[in-house]
Design a protein around this motif. Structure first.
Motif, PDB file in Angstrom:
ATOM      1  N   VAL B 268       1.007  -1.190   0.008  1.00  0.00           N
ATOM      2  CA  VAL B 268       0.050   0.022  -0.248  1.00  0.00           C
ATOM      3  C   VAL B 268       0.749   1.418   0.228  1.00  0.00           C
ATOM      4  O   VAL B 268       0.878   2.176  -0.818  1.00  0.00           O
ATOM      5  N   PHE B 269       1.676   1.364   1.033  1.00  0.00           N
ATOM      6  CA  PHE B 269       2.575   2.582   1.021  1.00  0.00           C
ATOM      7  C   PHE B 269       3.608   2.590   0.234  1.00  0.00           C
ATOM      8  O   PHE B 269       4.136   3.496  -0.230  1.00  0.00           O
ATOM      9  N   GLY B 270       4.322   1.471   0.009  1.00  0.00           N
ATOM     10  CA  GLY B 270       5.611   1.483  -0.931  1.00  0.00           C
ATOM     11  C   GLY B 270       6.677   1.729  -0.049  1.00  0.00           C
ATOM     12  O   GLY B 270       6.788   2.478   0.848  1.00  0.00           O
ATOM     13  N   GLU B 271       7.769   1.037  -0.193  1.00  0.00           N
ATOM     14  CA  GLU B 271       9.170   1.108   0.572  1.00  0.00           C
ATOM     15  C   GLU B 271       9.582   2.684   0.416  1.00  0.00           C
ATOM     16  O   GLU B 271      10.137   3.025   1.376  1.00  0.00           O
ATOM     17  N   SER B 272       9.451   3.262  -0.657  1.00  0.00           N
ATOM     18  CA  SER B 272      10.009   4.873  -0.615  1.00  0.00           C
ATOM     19  C   SER B 272       9.564   5.534   0.502  1.00  0.00           C
ATOM     20  O   SER B 272      10.125   6.164   1.223  1.00  0.00           O
ATOM     21  N   GLN B 273       8.223   5.367   0.819  1.00  0.00           N
ATOM     22  CA  GLN B 273       7.431   6.023   1.811  1.00  0.00           C
ATOM     23  C   GLN B 273       7.781   5.640   3.077  1.00  0.00           C
ATOM     24  O   GLN B 273       8.105   6.433   4.002  1.00  0.00           O
ATOM     25  N   VAL B 274       8.004   4.205   3.094  1.00  0.00           N
ATOM     26  CA  VAL B 274       8.002   3.868   4.563  1.00  0.00           C
ATOM     27  C   VAL B 274       9.392   4.024   5.035  1.00  0.00           C
ATOM     28  O   VAL B 274       9.657   4.321   6.175  1.00  0.00           O
ATOM     29  N   PHE B 275      10.377   3.762   4.223  1.00  0.00           N
ATOM     30  CA  PHE B 275      11.794   3.929   4.828  1.00  0.00           C
ATOM     31  C   PHE B 275      12.662   4.948   4.448  1.00  0.00           C
ATOM     32  O   PHE B 275      13.636   5.376   4.830  1.00  0.00           O
ATOM     33  N   ASP B 276      11.864   5.898   3.360  1.00  0.00           N
ATOM     34  CA  ASP B 276      12.770   7.009   3.014  1.00  0.00           C
ATOM     35  C   ASP B 276      12.079   8.459   3.572  1.00  0.00           C
ATOM     36  O   ASP B 276      12.623   9.186   4.290  1.00  0.00           O
ATOM     37  N   ARG B 277      10.689   8.366   3.497  1.00  0.00           N
ATOM     38  CA  ARG B 277      10.089   9.773   4.135  1.00  0.00           C
ATOM     39  C   ARG B 277      10.196   9.635   5.566  1.00  0.00           C
ATOM     40  O   ARG B 277      10.138  10.666   6.189  1.00  0.00           O
ATOM     41  N   LEU B 278       9.688   8.407   5.922  1.00  0.00           N
ATOM     42  CA  LEU B 278       9.716   8.311   7.576  1.00  0.00           C
ATOM     43  C   LEU B 278      11.000   7.251   7.886  1.00  0.00           C
ATOM     44  O   LEU B 278      11.379   6.648   6.869  1.00  0.00           O
ATOM     45  N   PRO B 279      11.585   7.703   8.974  1.00  0.00           N
ATOM     46  CA  PRO B 279      12.819   6.871   9.170  1.00  0.00           C
ATOM     47  C   PRO B 279      12.530   5.392   9.864  1.00  0.00           C
ATOM     48  O   PRO B 279      12.952   4.995  10.849  1.00  0.00           O
ATOM     49  N   LEU B 280      11.462   4.746   9.188  1.00  0.00           N
ATOM     50  CA  LEU B 280      11.161   3.470   9.880  1.00  0.00           C
ATOM     51  C   LEU B 280      11.951   2.296   9.651  1.00  0.00           C
ATOM     52  O   LEU B 280      12.071   1.530  10.862  1.00  0.00           O
ATOM     53  N   GLU B 281      13.015   2.498   8.775  1.00  0.00           N
ATOM     54  CA  GLU B 281      14.004   1.364   8.970  1.00  0.00           C
ATOM     55  C   GLU B 281      14.784   1.471  10.179  1.00  0.00           C
ATOM     56  O   GLU B 281      14.968   0.409  10.868  1.00  0.00           O
ATOM     57  N   GLN B 282      15.265   2.750  10.386  1.00  0.00           N
ATOM     58  CA  GLN B 282      15.973   2.934  11.773  1.00  0.00           C
ATOM     59  C   GLN B 282      15.285   2.388  13.020  1.00  0.00           C
ATOM     60  O   GLN B 282      15.482   1.772  13.896  1.00  0.00           O
ATOM     61  N   VAL B 283      13.870   2.980  12.793  1.00  0.00           N
ATOM     62  CA  VAL B 283      13.007   2.577  14.068  1.00  0.00           C
ATOM     63  C   VAL B 283      12.883   1.418  14.434  1.00  0.00           C
ATOM     64  O   VAL B 283      13.088   0.712  15.497  1.00  0.00           O
ATOM     65  N   MET B 284      12.424   0.657  13.421  1.00  0.00           N
ATOM     66  CA  MET B 284      12.145  -0.952  13.373  1.00  0.00           C
ATOM     67  C   MET B 284      13.468  -1.799  13.664  1.00  0.00           C
ATOM     68  O   MET B 284      13.416  -2.773  14.524  1.00  0.00           O
ATOM     69  N   LEU B 285      14.597  -1.318  13.135  1.00  0.00           N
ATOM     70  CA  LEU B 285      15.882  -1.608  13.413  1.00  0.00           C
ATOM     71  C   LEU B 285      16.065  -1.639  14.975  1.00  0.00           C
ATOM     72  O   LEU B 285      16.402  -2.632  15.734  1.00  0.00           O
ATOM     73  N   CYS B 286      15.805  -0.577  15.572  1.00  0.00           N
ATOM     74  CA  CYS B 286      16.191  -0.209  16.682  1.00  0.00           C
ATOM     75  C   CYS B 286      15.280  -1.073  17.753  1.00  0.00           C
ATOM     76  O   CYS B 286      15.590  -1.724  18.750  1.00  0.00           O
ATOM     77  N   LEU B 287      13.891  -0.934  17.496  1.00  0.00           N
ATOM     78  CA  LEU B 287      12.903  -1.803  18.291  1.00  0.00           C
ATOM     79  C   LEU B 287      13.397  -3.168  18.210  1.00  0.00           C
ATOM     80  O   LEU B 287      12.931  -3.868  19.090  1.00  0.00           O
ATOM     81  N   ALA B 288      13.691  -3.732  17.094  1.00  0.00           N
ATOM     82  CA  ALA B 288      13.708  -5.170  16.956  1.00  0.00           C
ATOM     83  C   ALA B 288      14.919  -5.596  17.608  1.00  0.00           C
ATOM     84  O   ALA B 288      14.975  -6.483  18.417  1.00  0.00           O
ATOM     85  N   LEU B 289      16.103  -4.625  17.599  1.00  0.00           N
ATOM     86  CA  LEU B 289      17.391  -5.216  18.455  1.00  0.00           C
ATOM     87  C   LEU B 289      16.916  -5.128  19.899  1.00  0.00           C
ATOM     88  O   LEU B 289      17.410  -5.982  20.841  1.00  0.00           O
ATOM     89  N   ALA B 290      16.319  -4.209  20.345  1.00  0.00           N
ATOM     90  CA  ALA B 290      15.985  -3.951  21.782  1.00  0.00           C
ATOM     91  C   ALA B 290      14.974  -5.160  22.089  1.00  0.00           C
ATOM     92  O   ALA B 290      15.325  -5.573  23.218  1.00  0.00           O
TER      93      ALA B 290
END
Lengths: 493, 494
Positions: B268-290
């Protein structure tokens, strides 16, 4: 007529099914022990049946399953694996005889579990020896850790549990933390993990990355007991003597150095490593381990602890020789796996026999014991000679090649000089911690008021330890088969 | 239309129809048979759908023949069919396993209600997987959630009520967030059909309401999937729910939320929106590691085994989300494969624990001492599943870990490789606490006479334990489906 491929598979299945049979026979100890010996004999026969073909240059291979793309569970018998499997299965037969005597004489509990786990450990060892690629080797490596855990913690007390934690934590920790990333990396860059003559990393990884990857592999293979990941081995000495004898002198620790050499030769490749100088550091680390472990052994009063640290140091001979990468040192590495296995199993057998007959565990208690147990201490002396590297014991042959390898080449480099110094220095240390035991046993009088007079341990144990001692001497006079197999490994597979 | 063409709707409707039937029958034996038959049908239909999709591509079904995007569209693709097989298979297994456990844990008079709610919960979870309509997904999510709240409250311990209430509050907040997100998307695109929203997305991409919708959906779904630190409802819910419910939830509920997240993120949103417009890549990475480290560390200190493995689930969810944060085919493959592998491993563990609870009267560490002596098969099963949690080669968990490490390597993130394998060492510790309790102690004096769980429980649990080994060696189905689904999600041709 059974095909060779089936024979390879049978080498895995026989001990596995044997374990099942042993478990089924738990109500009839005599039958169970007979099954153990029969299984060991059958395995040795199967492995021996593979030998002529391998000596003639055959490489029986068997692909089992493709787990992931490019990642197969596959077996392939090459000369080095052949030697290791032969060693492990041959000594298992001797050990099973010895264990029966030991377990019965010491009234050990859970004997069925012991024999069954032992058979499974041999299945894992055979699988590791015949592994056709790094992934298969890794799988059997982990399996070997798991099935030997119940053996190490056999006594079940608090001490055993603590030792079990060290054993499992270090072996599994290093393999998951270091070896697994290395395996994934190798699979990713090479597209395969197959063992191939000349390695699979040539032109793909070099320089510092190669040395780093080697470090991940070598320390990831904790069973090779390179310092600082050697602690599990002394901890594992809480196990009953047969376990220390077969697993911690032959199957498990040799699985470690076997894997190191195998990875060095067939994954990294000798020439790429030599060109990049990727294994020079390993010579120093192994050299340090040899010296440091020998010093610890010198100060250990507990006999099994002394033997354990001696093993740590002897294992690093193999690693150091292999890391020198000269053809003669690689032959030395392979030969030393065999020579040390025979010598050290004899020493552990003797330690267990002493414990069974007299309940003595410390070196300082052994005054005059040679007069009461002449066969045992005679075998012990042979084993000790082999450890020091004196004729007429097998250790002399491998040490000869080791020194020749270290001094080979057009000019002797600094690293090679270090290796030579380590070999000479540690030989003196070996003598320093083994000769006093022999001296005590034969030339000192028993302390007055000592435990009641005792003789030799039960006959199966004495037979076992004299057999391996004889083997140690035979290997000195007839090193033909191991030498041929080692040469084949260098001759392009 | 032939029956086969109706499968996408039948897979959800049959369990839905089974619910009122079970309710009206008011007989626990008949209700059991009806719901078991419905689950079995759903499983059969799912497998057929999986084959169909694998053979000839996605299947679309217009409800009431209203063509999409005006009507509700049911759409089964590789990802959906994979989840369908997982959820319905687990439902059938858990149901066939759970009768004896149910007899012990829930008053006989409530059994038909249990089966009714179970059917509803299954309907919701399967509906989420088949539906191609955002609001319909929300409705199914609520069906499954509401029935789950009641199922958890059926635990015989009064603390189950508190756990259920807690989950109700958290779950409702999550659901509200999800519906706000869907509402915002509807506002911006004027449609609820997922494919249609995706088609209209470029026109509104990056606008504030769309990004707000993404944020709301992320938080709402993270709550439902118990992503650290929104996991507080989960340990209590798993611990105090009846064993059958714990087993089913552990294997399916949070996993389906991952499915919805994947759908929304990548389709629906597409990677460019999820990972570029919002920093969800980093957010998810941090939450996953935590989550991987914190939850696994907490698991080490638990004495109740259900709670221990519940925290382990939170930690494992970290792996699942970590794979997603790589935004690569390998990473997503790891996510999808681990959803499956963890589902069968955890399902098996909770089923085995259910057997222990039945025989030994509880699953606290002091109580399960000497488990290997009285229930050797169960103890061995727990060891095998524990090895899969650790990721030992030859088990399902290893396959997941392999792909995670590979994804980290492909991204050139060596440090992540070591964090992934390092966190599995925490799993070694908590698994080995259980092993030591089971193998190194004598059973408590009053429990020496305890016996192995009945065969009706051992066989399904044993099947799953065998599954954790099977799927560690034969990965054509799991990795094949997952890799295919991942490349479709990312639009990368294979």
């Amino acid at each position: 007529m059974i095909g060779v491929g089936q024979l390879v598979l049978a080498a895995l299945l026989v001990p596995t099914c044997g374990a099942g049979l042993i478990a089924l026979c738990h109500r009839t100890p005599d039958l169970r022990d007979a099954v153990t010996v029969a299984t060991a004999g059958l395995l040795l026969w199967i492995v021996a049946a593979l030998l002529p073909g391998v000596l003639a240059g055959d490489r029986p291979a068997l692909a089992l399953i493709t787990v992931l793309p490019g990642l197969d569970l596959a077996l392939e018998v090459e000369s080095f694996g052949m030697l290791f499997a032969l060693l492990a299965s041959g000594l298992w037969l001797v050990t099973s005889l010895y264990s029966i005597g030991y377990l019965r004489a010491n009234h050990e509990l859970r004997q069925t579990r012991f024999h069954a786990c032992f058979a499974l450990a041999l299945a894992a060892t055979t699988g590791l020896a015949f592994a056709g690629n790094l992934f298969t080797l890794f799988l059997f490596y982990e399996l070997l850790t798991l099935v030997t855990y119940p053996l190490v913690t056999h006594h079940g007390g608090d001490e055993a549990r603590r030792a079990g934690r060290t054993y499992l934590g270090l072996l599994m920790g290093t393999s998951i933390m270091l070896l697994l990333p290395a395996v994934v990396f190798i699979a990713a860059v090479a597209g395969t993990t197959d063992f191939r003559p000349g390695g699979i990393l040539a032109g793909r990884v070099d320089g510092v990355a190669l040395a780093g990857l080697l470090a991940l592999c070598v320390f990831g293979i904790g069973k090779a007991a390179l310092m600082p990941v050697h602690r599990w081995l002394p901890a594992a000495m809480v196990a009953p003597a047969p376990v220390s004898a077969l697993l911690h002198a032959v199957a498990v620790v040799k699985a470690g150095v076997f894997s190191v050499v195998k990875v060095l030769v067939f994954t990294f490749g000798i020439e790429p490593l030599a060109a990049a100088g990727g294994s020079d550091w390993l010579v120093y680390v192994a050299g340090f381990t040899i010296m440091a472990a020998s010093l610890v052994a010198l100060n250990a009063d507990n006999l099994k602890r002394r033997l354990a640290y001696s093993t740590v140091s002897q294992l690093s001979y193999v690693i150091m020789s292999a890391a020198l990468l000269a053809p003669l040192s690689l032959i030395a590495a392979v030969l030393h796996i065999a020579a040390h296995a025979l010598g050290k199993i004899t020493l552990f057998f003797a330690a267990g026999a002493i414990y069974t007959a007299s309940h003595k565990t410390e070196v300082s208690q052994l005054d005059g014991i040679g007069r009461r147990m002449p066969w045992t201490m005679g075998a012990f002396a042979v084993g000790a000679l082999s450890m020091i590297g004196l004729p007429p014991a097998a250790g002399f042959v491998s040490k000869w090649y080791m020194l020749s390898g270290a001094m080979s080449g057009p000019s002797i480099s600094g690293t090679q000089w270090v290796a030579v110094a380590v070999i000479v220095g540690s030989t003196l240390l070996n003598a320093g911690y083994f000769l006093p035991i022999i001296f005590r046993a034969f030339f000192r009088l028993p302390v007055a008021g000592d435990v009641p007079a005792h003789g030799e341990a039960p006959w199966p144990m004495v037979i076992a330890l004299t057999t391996t001692a004889t083997g140690t001497i035979l290997l000195f006079f007839m090193p033909g088969v191991p030498l041929a197999l080692a040469r084949q490994m260098l001759g392009g597979g | 239309m032939t029956l086969v063409q109706q499968l996408p709707v039948l897979v959800a409707v049959v369990p839905l129809a089974a619910a009122p039937v079970a309710l009206l029958l008011r007989n626990r034996h008949l209700a059991f048979l009806v719901v078991l038959a419905a689950s079995g049908f759903a499983f059969g239909a799912s497998v057929l759908l999986w084959q169909q999709v694998a053979g000839s591509g996605p299947v679309s079904y217009a409800i009431g023949s209203w063509p999409p995007p005006w009507g509700i569209e049911y759409r089964v693709d590789r990802l959906a069919s994979f989840f369908l097989v997982l959820v319905s298979g687990m439902a059938a297994l858990v149901l066939s396993w759970g009768r004896a456990s149910l007899e012990a844990e829930i008053p006989a008079g409530q059994h038909y209600l249990f089966y009714t709610l179970f059917a509803l919960c299954l309907t919701g979870l399967l509906g989420i997987a088949v539906s191609g309509d955002a609001f319909n997904i929300f409705v199914f999510l609520e069906i499954s959630s509401l029935s789950t709240y009641v199922l958890i409250a059926m635990g015989r311990d009064r603390r189950a009520l508190a756990a259920s209430y807690n989950y109700l509050i958290m779950g409702t907040i999550g659901a509200t967030f999800i519906v706000i997100g869907i509402g915002l998307l509807y506002l911006m695109t004027g449609t609820l059909n997922l494919a249609d929203i995706a088609a209209r997305m470029p026109a509104v991409e990056g606008s504030r309401p769309v990004l707000a919708a993404l944020a709301f959906l992320t938080v709402g779904l993270s709550l439902k999937m118990a992503l650290f630190p929104l996991h507080q409802w989960l340990p209590n819910a798993y611990t105090h729910a009846p064993s059958v419910v714990s087993s089913f939830l552990a294997a399916t509920a949070t996993k389906v939320s991952v499915y919805v997240l994947l759908r929304f993120y990548f389709e629906v949103f597409g990677e460019s929106q999820v990972f570029d417009r919002l920093p969800l890549e980093q957010v998810m990475l941090c939450l996953a590691l935590a989550g991987m480290f914190a939850a696994s560390a907490v698991a080490i200190f638990q004495t109740d085994l259900k709670r221990l493995f519940a925290y382990s689930s939170v930690g494992q969810m970290g792996y699942i989300i970590l794979g997603l944060s790589f935004d690569s085919v390998t990473g997503l493959t790891a996510t999808i494969v681990h959803v499956f592998n963890h589902a069968i491993t955890k399902g098996a563990i909770f089923m085995l624990l259910g057997g222990v609870a039945l025989s030994m009267g509880g699953v606290t560490l002091p109580r399960v001492q000497g488990l290997a002596r009285v229930m050797p098969l169960t103890a061995f099963g727990l060891v095998v599943c524990g090895l899969s949690l650790i990721g030992v080669p030859g088990t399902a968990g290893f396959v997941s870990k392999w792909y995670l490490v590979k994804a980290a390597l492909e991204g050139g993130q060596w440090w992540l490789v070591f964090l992934v394998v390092g966190s599995s060492l925490l799993a070694v510790i908590y698994v080995w606490r259980v092993v030591e309790a089971a193998y190194f102690h004598a059973p408590r004096a009053d429990l020496v006479a305890a016996v192995e769980a009945p065969l009706s429980m051992l066989v399904p649990a044993g099947l799953l334990v065998a599954g954790t080994v099977y799927f560690g060696l034969e990965t054509t189905f799991t990795v094949g489906s997952a890799a295919e689904a991942a490349s479709v999600l990312l639009g990368v041709p294979r």
